[in-house]
Design an enzyme around this catalytic site. Sequence first.
Site, PDB file in Angstrom:
ATOM      1  N   CYS A 174     -48.773   5.994  40.923  1.00 30.69           N
ATOM      2  CA  CYS A 174     -47.603   5.211  40.517  1.00 30.69           C
ATOM      3  C   CYS A 174     -47.502   5.100  39.009  1.00 30.69           C
ATOM      4  O   CYS A 174     -47.037   4.095  38.471  1.00 30.69           O
ATOM      5  CB  CYS A 174     -47.629   3.847  41.176  1.00 30.69           C
ATOM      6  SG  CYS A 174     -47.361   3.969  42.945  1.00 30.69           S
TER       7      CYS A 174
ATOM      8  N   CYS B 158     -49.456   4.707  36.368  1.00 33.15           N
ATOM      9  CA  CYS B 158     -50.133   3.908  35.353  1.00 33.15           C
ATOM     10  C   CYS B 158     -51.061   4.837  34.589  1.00 33.15           C
ATOM     11  O   CYS B 158     -50.675   5.403  33.570  1.00 33.15           O
ATOM     12  CB  CYS B 158     -50.887   2.731  35.978  1.00 33.15           C
ATOM     13  SG  CYS B 158     -51.236   1.455  34.749  1.00 33.15           S
TER      14      CYS B 158
ATOM     15  N   CYS C 225     -60.460   7.638  34.636  1.00 33.75           N
ATOM     16  CA  CYS C 225     -59.169   7.408  33.992  1.00 33.75           C
ATOM     17  C   CYS C 225     -58.303   8.666  34.183  1.00 33.75           C
ATOM     18  O   CYS C 225     -58.800   9.768  34.225  1.00 33.75           O
ATOM     19  CB  CYS C 225     -59.416   7.163  32.518  1.00 33.75           C
ATOM     20  SG  CYS C 225     -57.957   7.238  31.523  1.00 33.75           S
TER      21      CYS C 225
ATOM     22  N   CYS D  80     -58.414  -4.055  33.409  1.00 34.63           N
ATOM     23  CA  CYS D  80     -59.147  -3.180  34.326  1.00 34.63           C
ATOM     24  C   CYS D  80     -60.623  -3.058  33.971  1.00 34.63           C
ATOM     25  O   CYS D  80     -61.306  -2.162  34.460  1.00 34.63           O
ATOM     26  CB  CYS D  80     -58.515  -1.797  34.331  1.00 34.63           C
ATOM     27  SG  CYS D  80     -56.785  -1.815  34.763  1.00 34.63           S
TER      28      CYS D  80
ATOM     29  N   CYS E 147     -58.838  -0.455  29.466  1.00 32.88           N
ATOM     30  CA  CYS E 147     -57.802  -1.470  29.268  1.00 32.88           C
ATOM     31  C   CYS E 147     -58.322  -2.834  29.737  1.00 32.88           C
ATOM     32  O   CYS E 147     -59.090  -2.925  30.706  1.00 32.88           O
ATOM     33  CB  CYS E 147     -56.559  -1.118  30.065  1.00 32.88           C
ATOM     34  SG  CYS E 147     -55.740   0.377  29.508  1.00 32.88           S
TER      35      CYS E 147
HETATM   36  S1  SF4 Z   1     -56.927   1.260  32.703  1.00 32.12           S
HETATM   37 FE1  SF4 Z   1     -55.591  -0.081  33.951  1.00 32.12          FE
HETATM   38  S2  SF4 Z   1     -53.884  -0.756  32.613  1.00 32.12           S
HETATM   39 FE2  SF4 Z   1     -54.928   0.969  31.608  1.00 32.12          FE
HETATM   40  S3  SF4 Z   1     -53.725   2.743  32.192  1.00 32.12           S
HETATM   41 FE3  SF4 Z   1     -55.408   2.592  33.688  1.00 32.12          FE
HETATM   42  S4  SF4 Z   1     -54.677   1.346  35.407  1.00 32.12           S
HETATM   43 FE4  SF4 Z   1     -53.231   1.120  33.653  1.00 32.12          FE
END
Ligand code: SF4
Length: 259
Positions: free
Chosen positions: A134, A136, A248, A222, A219
């Site tokens: 989705c 992110c 990631c 997370c 982030c």
């Molecule tokens: S670490 Fe979390 S907020 Fe950052 S891009 Fe990935 S899912 Fe999105």
Amino acid sequence: MPVPVSKRLGVQELADLNERFESACDGCLRHAVNERFGAGAAQMSSFRLEDVALFDMFWRVNQQARLVTLDTWRLRDGNGNVDTVMVQDTGCPLHNARIEAGTNWPRACGVWQRMVGEHGFNLFYRGPGWRLDCLCTGGRSSSLERFCLAGIDAWITGLRRDQGMERGNIGIVEWEEPRANYKINPLANWTFEEVRNYVEEHAVPYNELHDKNYPSIGCAPCTRAIESGEDPRAGRWWWESDPNAKECGLHLVALAARL
Ligand code: SF4
């Protein structure tokens, strides 16, 4: 932008480079800059411990080093201010690649606005499919191609094999077919302790969260501190149960160029 065919390495040449630089981090960086990619080599940094150690090495071999970061808008305290300190100490310009709402990538901005409107700002808490599919981390992966790798033939990362998952098999120099780009992992065979020792020995500025049980930092929403005995990446997307999915989107080439 794809690496021109004239600059691409043959299979044997790539294998030879990997053998030659398996235990020669400095030599790998020197070769990348002085003999192979010149200004087309750039370090991608999120200012974790590996990143700051690697930048210290990169800067020592190349005072024209290119440093790029991908701002997700969800980072914690500007990476503990380490990015600012590093740039001030060295004078190295930092290319901060990020999507500016409604300006530099209207199509992506439209997709995100719909995504957030339908599912909320923190939809990634629903599970890996939500953050990867989705848009992110998946969307950020596309941002990598569009904003970070433009004009770059080889991106230099601080990935280590003992972080596990797909990272367990990374080479020192790799060809990423979907991105038509090289990826250089000079620290592939380093341990976290070796990285920490390097940072201490060379007085490299680092994010103090690493001293507070955050071996891996992403982030803010997370990432949490880990408990004693937990896997070093357990604090990443901690609500997810699959230990092999702690990745990631930037390093999942299958997500490349989605938008
Ligand atoms: S670490 Fe979390 S907020 Fe950052 S891009 Fe990935 S899912 Fe999105």
